[in-house]
Design a protein around this motif. Structure first.
Motif, PDB file in Angstrom:
ATOM      1  N   ALA A  32       0.831  -1.209   0.000  1.00  0.00           N
ATOM      2  CA  ALA A  32       0.000   0.000   0.000  1.00  0.00           C
ATOM      3  C   ALA A  32       0.864   1.257   0.000  1.00  0.00           C
ATOM      4  O   ALA A  32       0.586   2.219  -0.729  1.00  0.00           O
ATOM      5  CB  ALA A  32      -0.943  -0.007   1.206  1.00  0.00           C
ATOM      6  N   LEU A  72      -4.239   0.239   7.123  1.00  0.00           N
ATOM      7  CA  LEU A  72      -4.390   0.767   5.766  1.00  0.00           C
ATOM      8  C   LEU A  72      -4.981   2.181   5.768  1.00  0.00           C
ATOM      9  O   LEU A  72      -5.534   2.636   4.766  1.00  0.00           O
ATOM     10  CB  LEU A  72      -5.245  -0.195   4.932  1.00  0.00           C
ATOM     11  CG  LEU A  72      -4.540  -1.530   4.653  1.00  0.00           C
ATOM     12  CD1 LEU A  72      -5.497  -2.549   4.064  1.00  0.00           C
ATOM     13  CD2 LEU A  72      -3.350  -1.322   3.714  1.00  0.00           C
ATOM     14  N   VAL A 111      -6.316  -3.121  -2.217  1.00  0.00           N
ATOM     15  CA  VAL A 111      -5.229  -3.980  -1.751  1.00  0.00           C
ATOM     16  C   VAL A 111      -5.697  -5.433  -1.811  1.00  0.00           C
ATOM     17  O   VAL A 111      -6.857  -5.730  -1.507  1.00  0.00           O
ATOM     18  CB  VAL A 111      -4.843  -3.638  -0.282  1.00  0.00           C
ATOM     19  CG1 VAL A 111      -3.668  -4.488   0.179  1.00  0.00           C
ATOM     20  CG2 VAL A 111      -4.527  -2.163  -0.120  1.00  0.00           C
ATOM     21  N   ALA A 214      -1.181  -3.596  -4.445  1.00  0.00           N
ATOM     22  CA  ALA A 214      -2.044  -2.451  -4.141  1.00  0.00           C
ATOM     23  C   ALA A 214      -2.045  -1.482  -5.308  1.00  0.00           C
ATOM     24  O   ALA A 214      -1.069  -1.396  -6.055  1.00  0.00           O
ATOM     25  CB  ALA A 214      -1.560  -1.738  -2.877  1.00  0.00           C
TER      26      ALA A 214
END
Lengths: 385, 154, 168, 366
Positions: A32, A72, A111, A214
Motif C-alpha cells: 500500500a 491501511l 489492496v 495495491a
C-alpha cells in the motif's frame, strides 16, 4: 453516467514462498505504501479502501478487513472486503474502480494479499469435511483432467505446456518482485521435472507464495501528480457461472467468453490480437495459456496452442502474455488476480522496467477462480477513453 | 426423506497457525518473554500499547519503542462469570482495558481479581508475568493483571 | 529505550493454534445420495425444469435454481470422460502412486464425479472407456463415496468421443 | 456538505428465512433456495431480470472454505451473470450492488446473504475477527467485549441496567408482530432483571439469540422499480464507515462511524425519519446507535424486534434494510433509516436512508 477512472499508483511486495520478515499488516502496508508513493499521495488523500483475499482460513483470521483497517489508513473511511475465490484480486480492483466510476469517491486504495505461509495452502483450500469424497487427486488433480480434455479437443502436442513453463519463468527473471527466479530454466528441465498429475509436471504448476498488491485509483479530477502517466480503465467486467452443471464446458467456460466480450466491447476491441499490446492472464498451470488464448478470443477454438508454439506470446512476440512471469512464477492466491490487473497497468504506464513492452498502449488484465467459474477482467490504456 | 434421515457428524477445524510477527510485534513479544512491556510512539507522540507498525488512528508509520507499565489503570471492564474452554484462567475473571503507566492507549487483557467486587473503573492494576521458564514470547506471558494493593478497587 | 537482554532470543514467530468444533450436516439432498451409498446404490436427483440428473445433488439444479426433488437410481456402470494420473504423494492419500483419477459419468447421469480407476495399468486408461463400480464389502458400506472401492473397465467398446464431448 | 445527485435506486422486494435457533436439516443451498424464490415471486421477477448478483457470507460459520461458491447454486447463474461476493454482512453486498447501479447500465440486482450460527460455537468463532497477534489469543467473546462497552456506558452515566432491560423487553415484545422472529417475549423489564449475568454487566436478555437464517433483496432503478412495486423504498443515501480496531483507542460509548455514515447518507438533511431499523446485537448498542443517528422519541425503533429477536450473522444487517423498506411499501413509514454493523463493539457501520419519494438522492462519498 460513469466517470472516467485511472490507475495512478501501483505497489507490490517482494513475492516469496515465505515472507517471514513481516506480519500481515506489515505485508499489506509494504504494497500500500509503495502504491501511495507511486501515486504521490498520502493516507489522508484516500477516500476509501477496498481489500480482497481468498479464504480466511489461509491465515486463520475471520473478516481481516476489521483488524487491518487502521494499518491501511481506513479509520473514518469506508472499508470494503471482497472474496470471489481465485478471481478475488481482480474483482477487488473492479469494486474499487466502480466506486470511482460511479462517482462515489475520487481516490480509492485497493489492496489484495495472501500470507499462505501462516498455514498450508493445500490444507486451507481443501479442509476435509464430513461425508466428503476421499481426497483422491489433490489440488492439481482437479485441473489436470481438464487439461487432458483440452489436448484431446485441440490435438495439441504435449510439449506446448513446457513452452509456457519456460517462457513465463524467463520473463520472471526480468521482474525483481517475482517469486521464482530460475536462471537455468529450459525445456529439458521442465520435461525432467517430476510428473505430478499426468499430464502436468512440477515445473508446469504455480508455486505457493506470500505477497500483496495495491493500487490507487483516481477520478479524472483527482489524478494528482503521479510518478508515471495514468492507466485509464477502458473496460471492466465480471462473470460467474455454476461450478458444476450438466454439459458445462470446463475447458472454455462460457462465463469467460462472455466476460471478455463485455470488456472488449466497452474498450472497443474487436481484433484483440492486433489491438491489445500486452496481456497479463491468470495462468496457474502451463496449459491454461493456450486454453485462455482461445477462451479470450486471441485464437480460434483449437488454435491457441499454435499461437503459443509460434512464440507469439513471448516478450518479443506480437501478443506478449505474462511478461511479469505471471502466476506460474508467483502465486499469493488472493493477490494473484490483482497482480495481473496491476501489471497490465504498469505496462501502459511504461513503468515495467526490464519486462516492459515498448510502447504498450492497451493491455488486458485477467483473473479467474475456483473451478474456472468466476472471471474478472479489465482493459487499461495509455489514452483517455 | 424426513429430517430424521439427514446425516450429521462432528467436524473439527484445526490448524496450528505459525505467524511471522515483524519487527514491532516482535519487539513486544520479545519484551514480554523478558517480563517487560513495550509500546511504540505514534505519529503524534502518543504511546501505543500493544505496539503496532502503524498509528492506529492515522495509519502513519510509528516511532521509537517505549517501556511502559508494569502498573496501569483500568479504563473499562467486564466480568466473565464462567470461563470458557478457550480461556487461560480456570476461574472467573475480569476483561479489562488497561492503560499502562507511560502509555496513551489502553490494551485489552484480563484482571485476575477473584471477585467482581474487587473491580472498578479507574482502579490500579499491575502485570503478573508467568515464571521465566514458562514464557514463550506470547501475549499470555503476561498471565494477567492483578489489583495493586490499595489500588482503588471497591 | 528497551533492548533485548543478553541471551534472549528475539521473537519472530507466534504460534496461535485454532481449534473449532462444528456439528456438520450435508443437507437433505446430499443425505439421500450418501444413504444410497451406504446401501451400495447410486441415487441421483432430477431437475424438474431441465430434466437433467445430478449425482450427487446438493439440493438444487445449479442451472435453474430449483430443488431436485425426484430421486433416480442409477446403475453401477458409466464411462471415463477425462482423467489424470496421480504421481504426487500428499497427506491423506489412500492409494499407492501412480494411480488414475477419472471423471466418471454414470449411465443415465448428466454430471460426472471423480473416481479411482483400478484393475488396469495407468497408461491404458482412456477417455471414453467403459467402467463399473466395485463396492467395498457390505459390512464396510457407509454414507461416503469411500463405499465405492474403485471403478474398473467392463471390457465393452469405448464410447464415441462425440457421445460425451459435452461433459468435458 | 452537498453530495452529488445519485441515480434513484429502490428496494422493491425482500424475503427472509424463518429465523431459528438451529436449522438442522438443510444446508446453505437448501436454506437459501426458497428465500431467493420468494423474493422473485413477490414481484413477479426472475433471475433473468437481474443485471447483477451480490452476496454476503463468511466461511467460518460452516467451517469450510468457499461456502459462497456452492450457495450460488441456489440462484442458478446460467447463462453466466455479473456476480460478486463480499465476506461481509449482506448489507454491504447491497451497497456494492447500489454502487454498480449508479453507473446506469444495470437496472435490477439480486442481493442475498446467509449463515448458520448453530453448527459451531459462534462466540469462539467471532473471536477470530480480532487482531490475530495480541487479542484473538485471549479468546474474548463478542459478549465479553460488548460487556466492556456496556460498563463504559454505565460508568459514563449514559445507561443503567434497567434501561438495557427496557430495550430488550420492547424489542422482544415488538417481535410478536414479526412472523420470522426467533425470540418473542412479553416479559417486563423488571422480570428481565432477574436474569443471570452472562458477562457482567450484560444479563441474558441483553444478548442476541444464536440464529440460523438467510435473506434476499431485489434492488431496482427508476421505472423498473415502479413496475415491480407501487410504492418503492428509494435509497436516498447510503454510506458506511469503519473505526480503528484497537478497542483501547476508541471511545466505546460513542459510534462516530455511524454518525459519519449517517451524515454522508444525508440522514440529517430533509425531513426527519419516522422509523428506524438498527442492527444492535446487544441491548446497550441500540442506545449508542440511536444517539449517533440522532433519533428522537417520535421515531419507531425496530418494529421487527431487531437483532435481539433474531440475529442471523451475516444477514441481520441486510434484514434491517428489508424490514425498513417493507414499512415504506406498506405506507407505515414515509422516511426510514436502516443500520448494519460489523466487528467488535460496533467497529464498522452502514447507514441506509429509505424514502417513499425518490426526490433528492444524496450521500455517499468523501
Amino acid at each position: 453516467m460513469a466517470e472516467r477512472c485511472a490507475v495512478v499508483g501501483v505497489g507490490q511486495t517482494l513475492l516469496r514462498s515465505k515472507r517471514d520478515d513481516v506480519s500481515i499488516p506489515g505485508l499489506v502496508r509494504e504494497a500500500a505504501k509503495a502504491a501511495l508513493a507511486d501515486a504521490g499521495v498520502g493516507w489522508d488523500d484516500i477516500d476509501a479502501v477496498v481489500i480482497g483475499k481468498a479464504p480466511d482460513m489461509f491465515e486463520g483470521t475471520m473478516m481481516p478487513e476489521l483488524s487491518l483497517a487502521p494499518a491501511l489508513g481506513a479509520v473514518g473511511k469506508p472499508m470494503f472486503r471482497v472474496h470471489t475465490a481465485g478471481s478475488v484480486g481482480g474483482s477487488t480492483a473492479l469494486v474499487a474502480a466502480h466506486l470511482v466510476a460511479a462517482g462515489i469517491h475520487e481516490r480509492v486504495l485497493t489492496v489484495a494479499y495472501e500470507k499462505q505461509s501462516d498455514s498450508d495452502a493445500m490444507w486451507a483450500l481443501s479442509v476435509p469435511q464430513p461425508f466428503s469424497a476421499p481426497l483422491l487427486a489433490g489440488a492439481g488433480g482437479y485441473f489436470a483432467p481438464h487439461i487432458r480434455a483440452y489436448m484431446r479437443r485441440s490435438g495439441a502436442p504435449e510439449h506446448i505446456g513446457r513452452i509456457v513453463a519456460v517462457k513465463d519463468r524467463l520473463n520472471a527473471l526480468k521482474n525483481p518482485y517475482a517469486h521464482l527466479h530460475l536462471p537455468d530454466i529450459d525445456l529439458k528441465m521442465v520435461e525432467e521435472s517430476v510428473m505430478l498429475w499426468d499430464p502436468l509436471r512440477y515445473l508446469e504448476a504455480c508455486p505457493s507464495s506470500d505477497g500483496a498488491a495495491a493500487m490507487v485509483l483516481a477520478s479524472e479530477g483527482a489524478l494528482g501528480s503521479p510518478a508515471f502517466p495514468p492507466a485509464w480503465v477502458h473496460g471492466m467486467a465480471m462473470r460467474s457461472e455454476p461450478t458444476m452443471f450438466a454439459g458445462r464446458d470446463q475447458v472454455s467456460p462460457r462465463a469467460g467468453r462472455e466476460c471478455v466480450a463485455d470488456v472488449f466491447g466497452q474498450a472497443g476491441v474487436t481484433r484483440p490480437r492486433e489491438q491489445i499490446d500486452v496481456a497479463e492472464v491468470y495462468v496457474p498451470f502451463s496449459w491454461y495459456e493456450p486454453m485462455w488464448l482461445e477462451n479470450l478470443g486471441f485464437a480460434e477454438p483449437g488454435e491457441g496452442w499454435k499461437l503459443t508454439e509460434s512464440g507469439a506470446t513471448a516478450m518479443d512476440g506480437d501478443i506478449p502474455w505474462n511478461c511479469s512471469g505471471g502466476v506460474l512464477s508467483s502465486n499469493p492466491i488472493g493477490a494473484s488476480g490483482m497482480l495481473r490487473f496491476l501489471e497490465a497497468a504498469m505496462q501502459v504506464r511504461g513503468q515495467a522496467g526490464e519486462h516492459q513492452i515498448d510502447g504498450a498502449r492497451l493491455a488486458l488484465g485477467h483473473a479467474y477462480g475456483g473451478g474456472s467459474q468466476f472471471f474478472a477482467m479489465w482493459v487499461v490504456g495509455a489514452a483517455k477513453p | 426423506m424426513s429430517d430424521g434421515d439427514v446425516l450429521v457428524a462432528n467436524h473439527v477445524l484445526d490448524y496450528p497457525y505459525a505467524r511471522s510477527v515483524g519487527p514491532v510485534l516482535g519487539a513486544f513479544f520479545t519484551a514480554l518473554s523478558e517480563g517487560r512491556i513495550v509500546g511504540v510512539e505514534g505519529s503524534d507522540g502518543a504511546v501505543i500499547v500493544p505496539p503496532t507498525e502503524y498509528d492506529p488512528l492515522t495509519g502513519e508509520d510509528v516511532g521509537e519503542l517505549r517501556d511502559v507499565g508494569p502498573g496501569g489503570v483500568v479504563t473499562a471492564w467486564s466480568w466473565q462469570v464462567a470461563p470458557g474452554r478457550k480461556h487461560h484462567l480456570d476461574h472467573p475473571f475480569a476483561w479489562a482495558l488497561v492503560r499502562l503507566d507511560g502509555a496513551t492507549t489502553a490494551m485489552l487483557h484480563v484482571v485476575d481479581a477473584g471477585d467482581p467486587g474487587a473491580m472498578a473503573t479507574g482502579m490500579r492494576v499491575t502485570a503478573r508475568f508467568r515464571p521465566p521458564a514458562e514464557r514463550r514470547g506470547h501475549v499470555l506471558d503476561l498471565e494477567a493483571f492483578v489489583p495493586e494493593p490499595d489500588g482503588g478497587g471497591r | 529505550m528497551s533492548g533485548a537482554e543478553a541471551g534472549t532470543q528475539p521473537v519472530t514467530v507466534l504460534e496461535t493454534p485454532i481449534h473449532l468444533d462444528y456439528v456438520f450436516t450435508p443437507g437433505i439432498a446430499q443425505s439421500i445420495f450418501l444413504r444410497g451409498l451406504a446401501r451400495g446404490v447410486f441415487l441421483g436427483q432430477r431437475c424438474p425444469t431441465c430434466g437433467k440428473v445430478y449425482i450427487p445433488s446438493r439440493g438444487s439444479c445449479p442451472v435453474d435454481g430449483v430443488a431436485t426433488d425426484e430421486v433416480v437410481e442409477l446403475p453401477d456402470t458409466g464411462i471415463v470422460t477425462t482423467y489424470c494420473v496421480v504421481n504426487v504423494p500428499f497427506a491423506g492419500q489412500a492409494v499407492e502412486i501412480p494411480y488414475t483419477c477419472a471423471q466418471v459419468l454414470l449411465d443415465g447421469a448428466n454430471i460426472s464425479f471423480m473416481g479411482l480407476i483400478q484393475e488396469v495399468p495407468a497408461d491404458q486408461v482412456r477417455m471414453g472407456m467403459r467402467v463399473e463400480a466395485v463396492w467395498v464389502p457390505p459390512d464396510e458400506l457407509g454414507p461416503s463415496l469411500a463405499s465405492v472401492k474403485y471403478f474398473r473397465p467392463t471390457g465393452e467398446p469405448d464410447a464415441l468421443y462425440e457421445s460425451y464431448e459435452e461433459y468435458l | 456538505m452537498s453530495a452529488p445527485a445519485r441515480r434513484p435506486v429502490a428496494v422493491v422486494s425482500f424475503a427472509q428465512a424463518r429465523n431459528v435457533r438451529r436449522e438442522a436439516s438443510r444446508n446453505e443451498v437448501e436454506l437459501l433456495m426458497p428465500v431467493v424464490s420468494e423474493v422473485f415471486a413477490a414481484i413477479g421477477a426472475s433471475k433473468d431480470d437481474m443485471g447483477f448478483i451480490c452476496s454476503g457470507s463468511t466461511d467460518y460459520l460452516v467451517g469450510g472454505p468457499f461456502s459462497f461458491v456452492t450457495a450460488l447454486d441456489a440462484v442458478g447463474v446460467w447463462p453466466p451473470r455479473a456476480e460478486s461476493h463480499v465476506e461481509m454482512d449482506g448489507a454491504f453486498a447491497l451497497y456494492e450492488a447500489w454502487v454498480l447501479m449508479q453507473e446506469g447500465a444495470i437496472d435490477a440486482a439480486l442481493v442475498y446473504s446467509f449463515g448458520r450460527s448453530s453448527p459451531g460455537d459462534v462466540t469462539e468463532i467471532l473471536a477470530l475477527q480480532l487482531d490475530p497477534y495480541v487479542t484473538a489469543p485471549l479468546w474474548p467473546s463478542p459478549v465479553a467485549l460488548a460487556a466492556l462497552q456496556a460498563q463504559a456506558l454505565i460508568d459514563a452515566g449514559e445507561a443503567t441496567e434497567e434501561e438495557l432491560a427496557e430495550v430488550a423487553a420492547r424489542n422482544r415484545s415488538a417481535a410478536r408482530a414479526n412472523p420470522n422472529a426467533q425470540v418473542v417475549s412479553d416479559a417486563s423489564p423488571e422480570e428481565l432483571l432477574a436474569d443471570e449475568y452472562v458477562v457482567a454487566p450484560l444479563r441474558r436478555h441483553a444478548l442476541p439469540p444464536i440464529t440460523d437464517g438467510a435473506a434476499a433483496i431485489v434492488l431496482a432503478a427508476g421505472e423498473k422499480a415502479r413496475e415491480w412495486r407501487e410504492r418503492p423504498a428509494w435509497i436516498t443515501g447510503i454510506d458506511h464507515r469503519i473505526e480503528t480496531h484497537a478497542l483501547g483507542c476508541r471511545d466505546l460509548t460513542r459510534s462516530p462511524s455511524t454518525a459519519l455514515a449517517a451524515e454522508r447518507a444525508g440522514l440529517f438533511e430533509g425531513p426527519p425519519v419516522d422509523l428506524a431499523e438498527v442492527h444492535a446485537p446487544f441491548a446497550h448498542q441500540e442506545l449508542i446507535v440511536r444517539r449517533a443517528l440522532e433519533l428522537g422519541d417520535a421515531v419507531t425503533v425496530n418494529p421487527s424486534g431487531g437483532a435481539l429477536a433474531a440475529n442471523p450473522v451475516m444477514s441481520a444487517g441486510l434484514i434491517r434494510i428489508g424490514e425498513a423498506a417493507a414499512r415504506i411499501w406498506a405506507a407505515e413509514s414515509e422516511r426510514a433509516v436502516a443500520h448494519a454493523t460489523s466487528g467488535p463493539c460496533l467497529q464498522q457501520n452502514l447507514v441506509c436512508v429509505l424514502d417513499a419519494s425518490d426526490g433528492a438522492v444524496v450521500g455517499g462519498g468523501a
